[in-house]
Structures are given as structure tokens and as C-alpha cells.
Design an enzyme around this catalytic site. Structure first.
Site, PDB file in Angstrom:
ATOM      1  N   ASP A 253      44.063  45.098  33.490  1.00 26.81           N
ATOM      2  CA  ASP A 253      42.654  44.342  34.009  1.00 26.81           C
ATOM      3  C   ASP A 253      41.967  44.995  32.756  1.00 26.81           C
ATOM      4  O   ASP A 253      41.625  45.940  31.822  1.00 26.81           O
ATOM      5  CB  ASP A 253      42.451  46.102  34.939  1.00 26.81           C
ATOM      6  CG  ASP A 253      41.180  45.784  35.369  1.00 26.81           C
ATOM      7  OD1 ASP A 253      40.992  44.582  35.324  1.00 26.81           O
ATOM      8  OD2 ASP A 253      40.997  46.603  36.102  1.00 26.81           O
ATOM      9  N   HIS A 427      37.193  50.593  37.355  1.00 30.78           N
ATOM     10  CA  HIS A 427      37.594  49.935  36.150  1.00 30.78           C
ATOM     11  C   HIS A 427      37.792  50.911  35.225  1.00 30.78           C
ATOM     12  O   HIS A 427      36.829  51.171  34.516  1.00 30.78           O
ATOM     13  CB  HIS A 427      37.220  48.282  36.126  1.00 30.78           C
ATOM     14  CG  HIS A 427      36.970  47.819  37.458  1.00 30.78           C
ATOM     15  ND1 HIS A 427      38.288  46.614  37.634  1.00 30.78           N
ATOM     16  CD2 HIS A 427      36.326  46.905  38.440  1.00 30.78           C
ATOM     17  CE1 HIS A 427      37.596  46.038  38.760  1.00 30.78           C
ATOM     18  NE2 HIS A 427      37.027  46.311  39.222  1.00 30.78           N
TER      19      HIS A 427
END
Length: 614
Positions: A253, A427
Site C-alpha cells: 500500500d 494507511h
């Protein structure tokens, strides 16, 4: 060690403890770390030295090639979708949507192009889902209308998928299979292992994809939170075990690759809520956040309980997620805590907390309607204490600012992310990305989930960890990345792109339609109507001019009269043949009027000639 046939049978025949109520297949057995390790050895991955080189001569031999085909989620935020292919087997990882940009007027959502998947539907063995956010599950309903294959996900993820499929009338025929972390699912000659990660929604997992060429680790959306609300910490041990046995490639990610340090724990927001609830004593509290952030909602409910407040929920998506999370046990709500919106009038302001959607300033969201004083059941007053518990998505800053301004004009006190710690990301930041690199020690690296600048920044992080330039793949959607275990490169491309959904229409809004919509929005429309009698081959009515979005006709009569005169001269100069060739006549009228309008106004409205037979 069992051979491959025995392992396939083992996974398929293990009984499932609990079936979902719409025809789910048996759930695969949680094999545990030791069994997974054996699987890794079966595919030929060997421990490597500190420089990442293979120690065995056998490991340098070419193996069965594996292809990685991203169909979304690269050079963009959203519509994440990746196809993994080996021999005659394929599976799909995630199938999400993206929300339209400003240059897509009228478009509701954007989904991936399924052309390649449809052309290979007989090879698809299943779909594995990392978590339940829209950018990872929002395109599933549209894909399942074309192919019907099993979908694997955690309990919360499947719960949210059920709601989406039910809206599209697909739930009864869907094959939803619940999995747990450390479970492995066979996908033909490949196998997918689910690994627990932390994110801003429960049930998030990463994937270890065991292939004949080696192990490919896909993190999904993740962060490293050592004190998560549900006390389920990311399985760093498993990432480390995989790294010690040899990881061929890491797909990680990249959303927060530009941010230094670590992402704060979700519990940070809980501490801020406690202070703000105390500060809001005697006032009504309104909190806007993402509907999928169940852990955030849990902390709101916990503080409401501590301060003796009732909680009312606004927004369709918020209501759905809270109902599903409560049903599945992810959200703990004391009995009698939640009240219906219609019951709020029975309680004083200081006893109410409203949880609503609209943290991104969406025009039709509940918070925006409250701000614009158009909500039927909530009126903002100086006695309101409003918390926007979310960071604006890039591009939404103006919308959020407008909502904040309007709320403040009504006298309310508004708390937003830049002032207090009322939001943390889901994140990983740079130090967490480095941690995953260090644990997995991949031979190759493919940054995913982000715009081009995020992918490039993540590649720089990998290089700072010792990854060679030629071992980093910066791909685009549609690229076919092929590896035989020794090398990895982009070898070709498949059809890929974006498909726009407008109402019930899927794919019928293309570049030409968008061009016309933008033209109409920017310059307006002029319609020219004339009537021609076929028998006499003569103009008997018009030209009449109708303006929409260009000028107000009553205030521009002189301009309209001149335009009408220009068109009349064109018609007077047409011969009998011109009046029969309507296509040619329309082109003449359009060109002459366009030149006249631009000369007078320096604008270029869309001009639509209409010829009527009378």
C-alpha cells in the site's frame, strides 16, 4: 508432506463450522503457520542470504511463469483490482470502485474495465477481498452480473458485501465463503493465505500468494497499530516467517508513502473525543465521520455512555454499517443507547450525540443538508458542538470548507482535523512501510494503491532499504507483469481503464458523452429550429432560437435578432438541393451561427440545429 492433489482435497473437503444463509461453500480450514510454511517449500522458495540472492542452484532454474495484471488502483486512488494468473488458473484480488472526478459530470461511480476478465471467465477460480471499503468491494455487484465465482473474505467484509449484492438482486446466487486469518484457499495451481492487518475497518487482511514461481505478498490497505480498538494486532510474525523463507515479490500500500514517521493509533482519537465531550457539556454533539470506520463509532458510543448521552444515527450508509457491525459483534452498543431520529425531541440537547455521514462535504449528505438548513429533522443552532472526524480526500477540501463555513454561520462551534486529533489515517506511513520491507525481504517490489507520485515515493523508500532499481516495477493498469522466479518484467498489456456508471447505465457514458456534458456545462446550448415543407421544398417556419445556459434571451434580444438574421440569410441562399440534404443544411447553420456567436461574445456554445418536416 502431502502431495498437491492431497492438499487440494484437504482444503476442499474440510467441513465448515458455520455456513452463511445464502448457499456459501464450505469454509477452508485454518491450517496455521506450520502448514503454510510447508506449502512455501512445495513451490520451491528457499531461504536467502542478506543480499537477497538465492542460495540454491535449483532455485535459479526457470519455473512456471506467473502473471500479475493490475486492472485498477495504480496511478489513481480507488477501484482496486488485480488479477493473478498461472497456467490455466486465475483469481481476482479485490474489485472496487472510484468516485467521479470533477471532469465527469453526471457520473455516479467509476468501476474497472472487466473486458479481460470476461474473456477468461472459465479460468477464474475465485475472488479474494482484503477488506470492506468501497474502493475494494464497490465493483463486485457489476462483476458478478458477468461472472459468478466464489468470493472469499472475513466476516465483516462479507457482511458489507451482502448488503451491496442484495441491492442488486444478486445475493441469492452469490457464493460467499467466510475465512479467518492464517487460512489458505486453493486457486488452482496457486494458493492464497490470509494474514491479519490493521486498517480503519475491522476484518482487514493482507495476502500471501503461494505460486509455482514463489511467494507474492500483497499487504492490502494496512497500518501498524500496536493498540487497536479490537486488540487484534497486525500479524507481523507471519510476515517475518514468510520473509525468512523467501518472498519473491512484495506489493504494498502506497497511500501514505509521502508521510514520514508512523501512523498514530486509533486510540489517539478516543482521547481527543474524551476531552471534546467534556468541553461540549450542556450542548448537543454532532459527529461526522466515515460510515465504515466502526472503531471510530465504537469510541463515540463509549464516550456517549460515559457522559450519559443517547446516540442517533443519520445517513443510509452509516445506518447500514452500524446495523451490520452490531449484528456481527464488531460493535458493542449498550441496550437502549441507540435511538431513532424521531425520538430526539424527547431528550434535551445535552443528552444527544448525532453520528452522521458527510465528513467529505458531499452535496447530498446529511451534514451538508444540515449546514444548508435543508435537513427535515435537524436544525443547526448555537447550542451545537460539531466534530468533523475525517481528513478531506484530495479534491474535497473546498466542499468541506464550505460546509464548515455554513455551520459556523449558524452559530455552531465546529472542530475539524486541522485543529484537534479527531482523525487518524488507516494507511501506513514511511516507517511502517520500511518495517514491512524489512520483514518480508522481497526480491522484487511493486508499489500499489496510489497515484503516480505515491508509487514513486514508495519506490524510493524501497531503494533506501537496499532494493535495486531494476527490481522495482512501477506499473500502470493493464500492464502484464510476468515472473518466472528469477526475473520480473512487464511483457504486454490487456484492455483496462475506467467504466462509468450513470444511474442504471454501465459503460454507456464514454469520452464523447463526457465531452458534450462538459461543453454544455461550460458554454451552454443554443437550439435552432426550422420547419421545411417537403412537398414545396421550402422553409415555412423559423428559424427560431432557444438558449439554455448561454444567455438569457429576454436580456439579449438584440443578439438573438442578429443571429436570427444571419440564419435567415443562409436559408435564403440555399437552393432546392440544399433544402433536401438536411445533414448538409444543419452543418451550414451550425458553422455560420458558431462563427457569429464567437465573434460577438468570444464564447462557443453547443449549437443544435433541428429541422422539422411540416
Amino acid at each position: 508432506m502431502a502431495n498437491e492433489t492431497e492438499q487440494v482435497r484437504e482444503v476442499r473437503n474440510n467441513p465448515q463450522p458455520r455456513k452463511r444463509n445464502h448457499g456459501a461453500r464450505p469454509r477452508p480450514q485454518n491450517n496455521g503457520g506450520e502448514r503454510q510454511s510447508g506449502g512455501n517449500r512445495r513451490y520451491g522458495s528457499r531461504p536467502r542470504n542478506n543480499n537477497g540472492t538465492q542460495q540454491s542452484r535449483q532455485s535459479r532454474q526457470k519455473r512456471t511463469p506467473v502473471r500479475i495484471i493490475p486492472l485498477g488502483g495504480l496511478n489513481e486512488i480507488g477501484k482496486n483490482m488485480t488479477v493473478f494468473e498461472c497456467c490455466n488458473d486465475m483469481f481476482i484480488l479485490d474489485c472496487g470502485l472510484a468516485f467521479p472526478d470533477m471532469d465527469m459530470p453526471g457520473v455516479d461511480i467509476v468501476i474497472p474495465d472487466f473486458t479481460y476478465v470476461e474473456g477468461n471467465k472459465d479460468k477464474i477460480r475465485g475472488i479474494v477481498i482484503t477488506h470492506g471499503h468501497e474502493d475494494h468491494i464497490g465493483g463486485l455487484a457489476y462483476l458478478l452480473k458477468k461472472i459468478n465465482v466464489p468470493i472469499y473474505g472475513t466476516r465483516m467484509t462479507l457482511g458489507l458485501i451482502e448488503g451491496k449484492l442484495e441491492e442488486h438482486g444478486l445475493l441469492k446466487q452469490a457464493k460467499l465463503i467466510e475465512i479467518e486469518p492464517r487460512t489458505t484457499v486453493k486457486m488452482g495451481c496457486m494458493a492464497v493465505e490470509f494474514i491479519k492487518v490493521n486498517h480503519s475497518i475491522p476484518g482487514a487482511v493482507g495476502m500471501a500468494i503461494h505460486t509455482p514461481a514463489g511467494i507474492i505478498v500483497h499487504t492490502g490497505d494496512f497500518k501498524v497499530d500496536f493498540s487497536p480498538i479490537d486488540d487484534e494486532i497486525i500479524d507481523l510474525a507471519r510476515f517475518g516467517e514468510l520473509g525468512s523463507r523467501g518472498v519473491l515479490a512484495l506489493m504494498a500500500d502506497s497511500t501514505n508513502a509521502e508521510r514520514t514517521g508512523f501512523t498514530c493509533s486509533e486510540r489517539t482519537v478516543g482521547g481527543s473525543f474524551e476531552k471534546l465531550f467534556k468541553r461540549a457539556e450542556g450542548r448537543r454533539i454532532i459527529i461526522a465521520t466515515f460510515s465504515s470506520n466502526v472503531h471510530r463509532v465504537q469510541q463515540i458510543i463509549d464516550q456517549a455512555k460515559n457522559y450519559g448521552r443517547k446516540v442517533a444515527v443519520f445517513g443510509r450508509s452509516m445506518v447500514h454499517v452500524i446495523e451490520k457491525a452490531t449484528e456481527l459483534g464488531y460493535l458493542k452498543v449498550p441496550k437502549g443507547m441507540l435511538i431513532d431520529i424521531d425520538e430526539m425531541s424527547r431528550y434535551p440537547d445535552e443528552k444527544i450525540v448525532l453520528v452522521t455521514t458527510g465528513s467529505q462535504g458531499e452535496p447530498l449528505s446529511a451534514l451538508t443538508r444540515m449546514a444548508m438548513n435543508s435537513h427535515r429533522k435537524v436544525t443547526i443552532t448555537p447550542n451545537d458542538f460539531i466534530i468533523i472526524s475525517a481528513k478531506p480526500i484530495p479534491g474535497n477540501e473546498k466542499f468541506v470548507t464550505r460546509v464548515v463555513n455554513e455551520l459556523m454561520k449558524s452559530g455552531a462551534e465546529v472542530i475539524y482535523e486541522s485543529m484537534y486529533e479527531v482523525h487518524v489515517s488507516g494507511h501506513a506511513c514511511q516507517e511502517e512501510l520500511k518495517l514491512i520491507q524489512a520483514l518480508t525481504k522481497p526480491k522484487f517490489f511493486i508499489p500499489v494503491h496510489g497515484e503516480y507520485k505515491h508509487l514513486i515515493k514508495h519506490a524510493e523508500i524501497a531503494k533506501s532499504m537496499g532494493m535495486a532499481d531494476d527490481h522495482i516495477i512501477i506499473a500502470s493498469i493493464g500492464d502484464v507483469i510476468e515472473t518466472d522466479g528469477n526475473s520480473m518484467r512487464i511483457v504486454s498489456q490487456v484492455p483496462a481503464g475506467r467504466v462509468m456508471v450513470d444511474g442504471l447505465g454501465v459503460g454507456d457514458v464514454g469520452s464523447i458523452v463526457l465531452r458534450d456534458r462538459k461543453h454544455l456545462a461550460q458554454d451552454g446550448l443554443i437550439i435552432v429550429v426550422i420547419g421545411i415543407e417537403r412537398a414545396a421544398n421550402a422553409v415555412v417556419a423559423g428559424p427560431d432560437i432557444i438558449s439554455r445556459g448561454f444567455v438569457y434571451v429576454r436580456e439579449s434580444e438584440e443578439l438573438m435578432d442578429e443571429a436570427r438574421s444571419v440564419l435567415t440569410r443562409v436559408l435564403d441562399n440555399c437552393n432546392a438541393r440544399d433544402l433536401k440534404e438536411w445533414g448538409t443544411l444543419k452543418t451550414k447553420l451550425r458553422d455560420v451561427l458558431s462563427d457569429f456567436i464567437y465573434e460577438k461574445t468570444k464564447r462557443s456554445p453547443m449549437i443544435l440545429p433541428i429541422i422539422m418536416e411540416v
